[in-house]
Design a protein around this motif. Sequence first.
Motif, PDB file in Angstrom:
ATOM      1  N   VAL A   7     -13.954 -37.016  20.878  1.00  0.00           N
ATOM      2  CA  VAL A   7     -12.788 -36.799  20.237  1.00  0.00           C
ATOM      3  C   VAL A   7     -13.063 -35.219  20.070  1.00  0.00           C
ATOM      4  N   GLY A   9     -16.469 -31.285  18.198  1.00  0.00           N
ATOM      5  CA  GLY A   9     -15.860 -32.517  18.325  1.00  0.00           C
ATOM      6  C   GLY A   9     -17.033 -33.617  18.026  1.00  0.00           C
ATOM      7  N   SER A  42      -8.748 -45.931  19.730  1.00  0.00           N
ATOM      8  CA  SER A  42      -9.428 -44.608  19.643  1.00  0.00           C
ATOM      9  C   SER A  42      -8.268 -43.564  19.161  1.00  0.00           C
ATOM     10  N   ARG A  43      -7.367 -43.862  19.897  1.00  0.00           N
ATOM     11  CA  ARG A  43      -6.002 -42.909  19.193  1.00  0.00           C
ATOM     12  C   ARG A  43      -5.651 -43.357  17.776  1.00  0.00           C
ATOM     13  N   SER A  98      -9.311 -41.147  16.099  1.00  0.00           N
ATOM     14  CA  SER A  98      -9.026 -39.610  16.159  1.00  0.00           C
ATOM     15  C   SER A  98      -7.607 -39.496  15.710  1.00  0.00           C
ATOM     16  N   GLU A 131      -6.089 -33.742  17.373  1.00  0.00           N
ATOM     17  CA  GLU A 131      -7.214 -34.201  18.182  1.00  0.00           C
ATOM     18  C   GLU A 131      -6.841 -35.056  19.423  1.00  0.00           C
ATOM     19  N   TYR A 185      -8.750 -37.284  22.628  1.00  0.00           N
ATOM     20  CA  TYR A 185      -9.850 -38.241  22.881  1.00  0.00           C
ATOM     21  C   TYR A 185      -9.759 -38.481  24.213  1.00  0.00           C
TER      22      TYR A 185
END
Length: 77
Positions: free
Chosen positions: A7, A39, A59-60, A64, A69, A71
Amino acid sequence: MKAVVTVMPKQSVLDPQGAAVAQALGHHGLDSVGKVRVGKVIEIELTGAPDESTLHSLSRDLLSNPVIEDYTLDVVA
């Protein structure tokens, strides 16, 4: 198997932590420092086959902040 999520702040977002690190490196004798971006890396050990769609969603949405941000997701054996 392992998933590695990196990230980083978006290029268009101010990174005060990176600026502070760049300044500190200069104060400690590293004169050739340009821009620094800070990061984070999250390593996830998986016990089974990864569901990359779920990993991307997590992850999204969890790991993050999509407003500021970006990733990347790497699944390694």
